[in-house]
Design an enzyme around this catalytic site. Structure first.
Site, PDB file in Angstrom:
ATOM      1  N   ASP A 183     -24.033  60.230  19.205  1.00  0.00           N
ATOM      2  CA  ASP A 183     -22.802  60.657  18.525  1.00  0.00           C
ATOM      3  C   ASP A 183     -21.511  60.320  19.273  1.00  0.00           C
ATOM      4  OD1 ASP A 183     -22.688  62.673  20.499  1.00  0.00           O
ATOM      5  OD2 ASP A 183     -21.809  64.082  19.075  1.00  0.00           O
ATOM      6  N   GLU A 184     -21.582  59.323  20.157  1.00  0.00           N
ATOM      7  CA  GLU A 184     -20.382  58.942  20.903  1.00  0.00           C
ATOM      8  C   GLU A 184     -20.306  57.434  21.092  1.00  0.00           C
ATOM      9  OE1 GLU A 184     -19.254  60.597  24.855  1.00  0.00           O
ATOM     10  OE2 GLU A 184     -20.223  62.388  24.077  1.00  0.00           O
ATOM     11  N   ASP A 235     -16.165  60.822  19.024  1.00  0.00           N
ATOM     12  CA  ASP A 235     -17.237  61.789  19.281  1.00  0.00           C
ATOM     13  C   ASP A 235     -17.426  62.584  17.984  1.00  0.00           C
ATOM     14  OD1 ASP A 235     -18.704  64.052  19.933  1.00  0.00           O
ATOM     15  OD2 ASP A 235     -17.770  64.313  21.894  1.00  0.00           O
TER      16      ASP A 235
HETATM   17  P1  TTP Z   1     -22.261  67.163  21.648  1.00  0.00           P
HETATM   18  O1  TTP Z   1     -21.333  66.052  21.302  1.00  0.00           O
HETATM   19  O2  TTP Z   1     -22.212  67.745  23.010  1.00  0.00           O
HETATM   20  O3  TTP Z   1     -22.009  68.388  20.658  1.00  0.00           O
HETATM   21  P2  TTP Z   1     -21.781  68.435  19.117  1.00  0.00           P
HETATM   22  O4  TTP Z   1     -21.639  67.089  18.504  1.00  0.00           O
HETATM   23  O5  TTP Z   1     -22.865  69.280  18.516  1.00  0.00           O
HETATM   24  O6  TTP Z   1     -20.449  69.247  19.019  1.00  0.00           O
HETATM   25  P3  TTP Z   1     -18.933  68.848  19.323  1.00  0.00           P
HETATM   26  O7  TTP Z   1     -18.910  67.425  19.763  1.00  0.00           O
HETATM   27  O8  TTP Z   1     -18.209  69.081  18.031  1.00  0.00           O
HETATM   28  O9  TTP Z   1     -18.520  69.801  20.389  1.00  0.00           O
HETATM   29  O10 TTP Z   1     -23.756  66.743  21.378  1.00  0.00           O
HETATM   30  C1  TTP Z   1     -24.134  65.816  20.372  1.00  0.00           C
HETATM   31  C2  TTP Z   1     -25.480  66.181  19.782  1.00  0.00           C
HETATM   32  O11 TTP Z   1     -26.468  66.211  20.811  1.00  0.00           O
HETATM   33  C3  TTP Z   1     -25.514  67.558  19.157  1.00  0.00           C
HETATM   34  O12 TTP Z   1     -25.108  67.570  17.810  1.00  0.00           O
HETATM   35  C4  TTP Z   1     -26.934  67.993  19.339  1.00  0.00           C
HETATM   36  C5  TTP Z   1     -27.391  67.266  20.580  1.00  0.00           C
HETATM   37  N1  TTP Z   1     -27.439  68.208  21.723  1.00  0.00           N
HETATM   38  C6  TTP Z   1     -28.659  68.825  22.033  1.00  0.00           C
HETATM   39  O13 TTP Z   1     -29.674  68.558  21.393  1.00  0.00           O
HETATM   40  N2  TTP Z   1     -28.690  69.717  23.089  1.00  0.00           N
HETATM   41  C7  TTP Z   1     -27.578  70.044  23.806  1.00  0.00           C
HETATM   42  O14 TTP Z   1     -27.662  70.854  24.753  1.00  0.00           O
HETATM   43  C8  TTP Z   1     -26.318  69.395  23.476  1.00  0.00           C
HETATM   44  C9  TTP Z   1     -25.070  69.723  24.250  1.00  0.00           C
HETATM   45  C10 TTP Z   1     -26.308  68.514  22.435  1.00  0.00           C
HETATM   46 CA    CA Z   2     -20.172  65.537  19.340  1.00  0.00          CA
END
Ligand code: TTP
Ligand code: CA
Length: 368
Positions: free
Chosen positions: A110-111, A10
């Protein structure tokens, strides 16, 4: 069932980290990436933010004006989402992951799950070194950090991944899986939202451990067969879902190392023809049509680049792959002076090949 070693990767604060990559000078400042609705200059919501901004209370989904207020007096920087750029970076990382796993399942931008059982010979000790190697490689090649959870299945890998972020690595061995889950709140399990979690509290189930001890027949009575069995298994760390490519995220690709580093188009195409053969065979066997052809190049300085072209019509023939790979490499080599070390060919954007489906249908009709 054979022991599996499954990873979930992730990417850390992904959109914001991409912006830091593009503009390294902002790295020590609060960084917020937002979707601007356009109604007023200020209206919109936070997509994500870096961990510095999070310290000030900025959260995904929060209105931008509120994030601005929280960051008042800091040297925070705000960006508008640039999906095309984030997708490019994501694609490059996914492509590198493919070289490290027998199966890759991209869940979102991103996963991704990686099945690395064969690569680590089923050993969780090897998995630790392997995960660190992947992290270091991608940090070097792309410049992005991410968190990895390792477990005997997707369920454990996912929860392990949430355990420690950013740049984390959590490994849960099969024999530790149940104890690892036990103290966690039930809503950490996929499929247990607010409503179900309230219902479980009423039943006296607060932790995953409580759920594991709750009888399976009772759960089936309350939640129905499919859900009841799923809850029982999940709480007991059982999950047999395979790691497999699916839907939009799916692609077929092959990467190879050139006999020598080169900037010569024909030399490169000689190799990509081989890779195309492999890709084409797989596409044909699976009866797919593709809409996107991509190339991938790792340069001598280990930087890597990918280029894609979207076809006007879905195609399924080898010549289309070859022609577009040639065109993409022509342009790529014209833009880059570096010699190339490794190259790759990829097709994606699949639809099922209709004519083949018809063939199959008539085959079934013919045999019944
Ligand atoms: P996440 O993996 O939830 O968050 P992140 O990568 O920003 O942070 P981390 O994993 O370090 O906690 O979400 C992945 C991407 O999806 C994030 O960079 C931006 C997008 N996203 C949105 O656009 N709106 C949202 O409400 C969320 C949760 C994520
Ligand atoms: Ca993430």
């Amino acid at each position: 069932m054979q022991i599996r070693v499954v990873m979930l990767a992730d990417f850390d604060y992904f959109f914001a980290q991409c912006e830091e990559l593009r503009t390294p000078a902002i790295k020590d400042k609060p960084v917020v990436v937002g979707v601007y609705s356009g109604r007023t200059e200020e209206s919109g919501a936070v997509s994500t933010s870096n961990y510095i901004a999070r310290k000030y209370g900025v959260k995904s989904g929060m209105p931008l004006f509120l994030a601005k207020r929280k960051l008042d007096g800091t040297d925070a920087v705000f960006f508008k989402v640039d999906h095309e750029y984030y997708d490019q970076i994501s694609d490059r990382i996914m492509q590198i992951f493919r070289g490290y796993a027998s199966n890759l399942e991209q869940v979102s931008v991103d996963e991704a799950y990686l099945d690395v059982t064969d690569q680590v010979e089923g050993s969780f000790d090897n998995a630790k070194d392997y995960a660190q190697k992947i992290k270091a490689d991608i940090k070097l090649q792309v410049g992005i950090s991410f968190t990895i959870g390792v477990g005997p299945n997707k369920l454990i890998a996912k929860i392990a991944c949430d355990n420690q972020k950013p740049d984390g690595l959590t490994i849960v061995k099969p024999q530790e899986a149940k104890t690892f889950l036990e103290p966690l709140d039930v809503d950490r399990l996929l499929g247990i939202g607010k409503k179900t979690s309230i219902k479980m509290t009423e039943l006296g189930i607060k932790t995953i451990g409580d759920l594991a001890k709750y009888g399976c027949p009772r759960l089936v009575e309350i939640f129905g067969k499919a859900l009841g069995i799923y809850f029982h298994n999940a709480a007991n760390a059982i999950d047999n879902e395979p790691v497999q490519e699916q839907g939009e995220a799916e692609s077929i690709s092959k990467i190879g190392t050139l006999k020598q580093d080169t900037h010569d188009l024909e030399f490169i195409l000689h190799k990509t023809d081989e890779l195309t053969e492999f890709v084409y065979k797989e596409v044909t066997e699976r009866g797919l049509s593709f809409k996107l052809v991509s190339i991938y190049a790792v340069n001598v300085d280990l930087s890597s680049k990918s280029r894609s072209i979207t076809l006007e019509q879905p195609a399924k023939d080898k010549e289309t792959i070859r022609r577009n790979v040639r065109g993409l490499f022509e342009r790529f080599l014209a833009e880059s002076a570096l010699a190339v070390r490794r190259v790759g060919v990829r097709v994606s954007g699949f639809s099922k090949d209709e004519s083949r489906q018809k063939q199959l249908t008539s085959f079934f009709q013919g045999t019944t």
